[in-house]
Every structure is written in C-alpha cells, then in structure tokens.
Design an enzyme around this catalytic site. Sequence first.
Site, PDB file in Angstrom:
ATOM      1  N   GLU A  95       0.717  -1.232  -0.015  1.00  0.00           N
ATOM      2  CA  GLU A  95      -0.021   0.053  -0.147  1.00  0.00           C
ATOM      3  C   GLU A  95       1.080   1.306   0.160  1.00  0.00           C
ATOM      4  O   GLU A  95       1.320   1.613   1.174  1.00  0.00           O
ATOM      5  CB  GLU A  95      -0.918   0.110   1.311  1.00  0.00           C
ATOM      6  CG  GLU A  95      -2.050   1.174   1.233  1.00  0.00           C
ATOM      7  CD  GLU A  95      -2.795   1.147   2.195  1.00  0.00           C
ATOM      8  OE1 GLU A  95      -3.990   1.827   1.997  1.00  0.00           O
ATOM      9  OE2 GLU A  95      -2.631   0.588   3.260  1.00  0.00           O
TER      10      GLU A  95
ATOM     11  N   ALA B 134      -3.624   8.461   6.370  1.00  0.00           N
ATOM     12  CA  ALA B 134      -2.735   8.202   7.518  1.00  0.00           C
ATOM     13  C   ALA B 134      -1.163   7.504   6.914  1.00  0.00           C
ATOM     14  O   ALA B 134      -0.533   7.240   7.851  1.00  0.00           O
ATOM     15  CB  ALA B 134      -3.412   7.270   8.464  1.00  0.00           C
TER      16      ALA B 134
ATOM     17  N   HIS C 223      -5.439   6.034  -2.240  1.00  0.00           N
ATOM     18  CA  HIS C 223      -4.918   7.009  -2.164  1.00  0.00           C
ATOM     19  C   HIS C 223      -4.731   8.066  -3.137  1.00  0.00           C
ATOM     20  O   HIS C 223      -3.486   8.353  -3.554  1.00  0.00           O
ATOM     21  CB  HIS C 223      -3.705   6.732  -1.446  1.00  0.00           C
ATOM     22  CG  HIS C 223      -3.898   6.170  -0.060  1.00  0.00           C
ATOM     23  ND1 HIS C 223      -4.066   6.964   1.118  1.00  0.00           N
ATOM     24  CD2 HIS C 223      -4.044   4.846   0.313  1.00  0.00           C
ATOM     25  CE1 HIS C 223      -4.209   6.073   2.129  1.00  0.00           C
ATOM     26  NE2 HIS C 223      -4.106   4.738   1.726  1.00  0.00           N
TER      27      HIS C 223
ATOM     28  N   HIS D 279      -9.845   0.408   0.252  1.00  0.00           N
ATOM     29  CA  HIS D 279     -10.901   0.861   1.163  1.00  0.00           C
ATOM     30  C   HIS D 279     -11.691   2.310   0.330  1.00  0.00           C
ATOM     31  O   HIS D 279     -11.588   3.137   0.865  1.00  0.00           O
ATOM     32  CB  HIS D 279     -10.170   1.298   2.404  1.00  0.00           C
ATOM     33  CG  HIS D 279      -8.914   2.247   2.092  1.00  0.00           C
ATOM     34  ND1 HIS D 279      -8.717   3.166   1.431  1.00  0.00           N
ATOM     35  CD2 HIS D 279      -7.801   1.982   2.886  1.00  0.00           C
ATOM     36  CE1 HIS D 279      -7.501   3.839   1.549  1.00  0.00           C
ATOM     37  NE2 HIS D 279      -6.842   3.049   2.307  1.00  0.00           N
TER      38      HIS D 279
ATOM     39  N   ASN E 235     -12.559   5.763   1.131  1.00  0.00           N
ATOM     40  CA  ASN E 235     -11.750   6.400   1.827  1.00  0.00           C
ATOM     41  C   ASN E 235     -10.585   6.695   1.038  1.00  0.00           C
ATOM     42  O   ASN E 235     -10.037   5.835   0.073  1.00  0.00           O
ATOM     43  CB  ASN E 235     -11.300   5.678   3.065  1.00  0.00           C
ATOM     44  CG  ASN E 235     -12.538   5.523   3.883  1.00  0.00           C
ATOM     45  OD1 ASN E 235     -13.212   4.126   4.238  1.00  0.00           O
ATOM     46  ND2 ASN E 235     -12.840   6.491   4.764  1.00  0.00           N
TER      47      ASN E 235
ATOM     48  N   ARG F  29     -21.907  15.722 -11.062  1.00  0.00           N
ATOM     49  CA  ARG F  29     -21.258  16.504 -12.141  1.00  0.00           C
ATOM     50  C   ARG F  29     -19.759  16.154 -12.197  1.00  0.00           C
ATOM     51  O   ARG F  29     -19.171  16.456 -13.232  1.00  0.00           O
ATOM     52  CB  ARG F  29     -21.526  17.870 -12.417  1.00  0.00           C
ATOM     53  CG  ARG F  29     -23.224  18.063 -12.850  1.00  0.00           C
ATOM     54  CD  ARG F  29     -23.197  19.591 -13.164  1.00  0.00           C
ATOM     55  NE  ARG F  29     -22.932  20.586 -11.898  1.00  0.00           N
ATOM     56  CZ  ARG F  29     -24.057  20.787 -10.983  1.00  0.00           C
ATOM     57  NH1 ARG F  29     -25.017  20.310 -11.289  1.00  0.00           N
ATOM     58  NH2 ARG F  29     -23.679  21.619  -9.937  1.00  0.00           N
TER      59      ARG F  29
ATOM     60  N   ASP G  67      -8.539  -3.492   7.464  1.00  0.00           N
ATOM     61  CA  ASP G  67      -7.152  -2.318   7.565  1.00  0.00           C
ATOM     62  C   ASP G  67      -6.774  -2.172   8.790  1.00  0.00           C
ATOM     63  O   ASP G  67      -6.822  -1.355   9.352  1.00  0.00           O
ATOM     64  CB  ASP G  67      -8.070  -1.154   6.936  1.00  0.00           C
ATOM     65  CG  ASP G  67      -6.975  -0.093   6.620  1.00  0.00           C
ATOM     66  OD1 ASP G  67      -5.557  -0.411   6.628  1.00  0.00           O
ATOM     67  OD2 ASP G  67      -7.378   1.201   6.230  1.00  0.00           O
TER      68      ASP G  67
ATOM     69  N   GLY H 273      -6.289   3.550   9.761  1.00  0.00           N
ATOM     70  CA  GLY H 273      -6.618   2.155   9.864  1.00  0.00           C
ATOM     71  C   GLY H 273      -7.772   2.013  10.620  1.00  0.00           C
ATOM     72  O   GLY H 273      -8.469   2.861  11.198  1.00  0.00           O
TER      73      GLY H 273
END
Length: 374
Positions: free
Chosen positions: A120, A131, A183, A204, A207, A215, A259, A294
């Site tokens: 990740e 985080a 991310h 995730h 998030n 739009r 997570d 997490g």
Amino acid sequence: MLYGNILTPEGWRLGEIHWDGGRITRLTGEPVDPDTNEHPRLLPGFVDLHVHGGGGADTMEGGAALATLARTHVRFGTTRLLATTMTAPDAEIRRVLGEIAAYMADPDPRAAGVLGVHLEGPYINPGKLGAQPAHARSGPIGEVDALCALAPIRLVTLAPELAGHHALIRHLSERGVRVQLGHTLGSYEEGVEALAHGACGFTHLFNAMTGLHHRKPGMVGAALAHAQYAELIPDLLHVHPGAIRTALRCIPNLYAVTDSTAAAGMPDGDYRLGEQTVTKCLGGVRLADGTLAGSTLTMDQALRNFVGLGLSLAEASDRLSRFPADFLGQGEIGRLQEGALADLVVLDPQLQLQAVFVEGRDVSGNVQGAPACP
C-alpha cells in the site's frame, strides 16, 4: 471431522465435513435452512487482504511482529491474510519485504497463513495520504520489479494519475500482481482508464479517494459504475451504512477488509502504524490530528456487521472469504468443498466464533467455546 450447518458453494448442508492432510476430503448431508436448527454454522475461514497489524504488532516492524499479528487475527477467524506495508523510504520497504519472505518460509503453525504482501504505497498521491507517511512517489517499473524479487507481492495499491502509472499497471497485471486504485486524487475518467490498463480493484472504497458528485463522479464514481471487485472496511465508522448499501448494489464482488492496525485486539492506548503513532479510543484509531488511521476491526465483527445491514449469512460469508480469494485467484481457499484447504470457522447461532481451523489444525487459541465435534 465436524458436524453442523456447512456452507458449501452450492448452499447450506446439514452434515459432516471431513479432512485429511490439510484438505477437505468429504462432505455429507442434506440441504438445509440453518435458521431451522441450533447446530453450529461452519463457514470458510476469512481471507483478509489488508492487514497492517494486530496484537500490538505492526507489519513494518517485521520479524516476530509478523507472527504476533497473524496469531492475533486467527483468533477472530482470519485464516489467510496479506501482510500490508506502509508508505516508507525505499530501504525500509526493502527490509520489511525481506523479513516477510523469511517469515513465510518458516511460518508459525498456530497463526493465520500469510499469502504474501499488499504493498500500500509508496506509489500514491502525496495529496491524498490519509494516514500514510509523507514518502509518496511515482513507481518506476525497475524499482517495483526489484521489490517483487524480495517477497511475493500479490497486491499493489497506487494512484493511477501519477506519471508512468499506466505503464506500471499494465506491467504488474502482466506478471500476475493485482492492482487496486487508492490514495488518489484521480478523476472518474482516470479511474476508468486505469481499469482499461489492467487495474482490477479499489482500496478501502470511499476512503482516501475523490468522492462522488453528480457532475464530477470522481474515483468513487468509477468504482460504483465499473468495478467488479473493491475492498471496503465495514466497521461502520469508515463508511456510513447507507454508502455500504450503495456499494453492495453496484459492485458485484465487493469484499471486506479490516485495514487493521497494531491496535486490533488490544486495549485503548497508543500504537505504531509504520513510522507514526496512532491512538485507539472509542472504537477507532486516529492520528493526533484526528485523521482515521486504519481500524481495530476484526473479521468476525465484519461478518456480524454485514448481517446487521441485511445480508444473509451466506452472502456475508462470500464477502469475507470467497470473493477476496477469487480476487487473488486462490481457488483452494475461501470455500468449503472437496479438495479445498481445510480452512474453516465454527460459529454458534448468534454468530459468535467458537473455533478456527487452518489446514485442519485447530488454531482457536483464545477463542471461547469449543468446536462442534460429535
């Protein structure tokens, strides 16, 4: 051998499940509605593709921490997992990948099996760290290949909008590594384009990605409109129940991850998440500025949360076992059928965990109760 309501790929069966040499050898019994009796529910072991830690141990610590987190999660029904790294300097990632590979060569037999690595980052957008520590960067193919040579990287989370990442997605897909988008500050169009290049999931969901607007649909819109697979944290803190229901209607193979951090299975307090300190309090884990960092979710609770949202037990089980196994192309886990590995969990009618088996070994540890042996 165990007796109870067995969830098979063809449906529920009241009967016996037998195994030998770590694999299921025979299933007997007749079709049944498990709600009509008080026998235990026998489900496939849970498969968690996003695990940063547990039991006070963090993946980035490597070494003995890997056994600790794998032993912790098996107590809650996880029989297979991906050890998930954090964004970090190259030398740190290389070190921990080597230690994960060493652990996989000599694993703790009392623990959940480690299937490999979920990388990740660091190939994520520095403007959407969540985080993650501030070591984000683009991923040169040569560098990523060097990391893959250190440990079995099964899954990579990246931001598709970064320079060179279309080529990286194609390269990873060709070598059998799954790519998830996360991310990311990418647009809907960039998400759709990444899927065309070989990305096959979202990290995730909701998030640390651009949200849905009618739009400007964002990365969430790309997932809801086009994804076959996506991971989601069903702790009811990271994602509102209404958003979970939306995702369930849109993404056929939406699957649960925890997570989880080192704080999983531990009391409130401060814990490590990569190079950062996080605090567990009021059921969540946060950085000092309040950012969610997490979770403390365990897979047995994820199952109960899905059922609480209206899914049948069989549907919830698929999203904790079969779908993540299928996402990785692992046909011998995530299901109870002849020839599959004897990874299973035993639940009482209230869906409280009673026992856990990994390749037929009873690894229940601190799980309360006893398996339903005749």
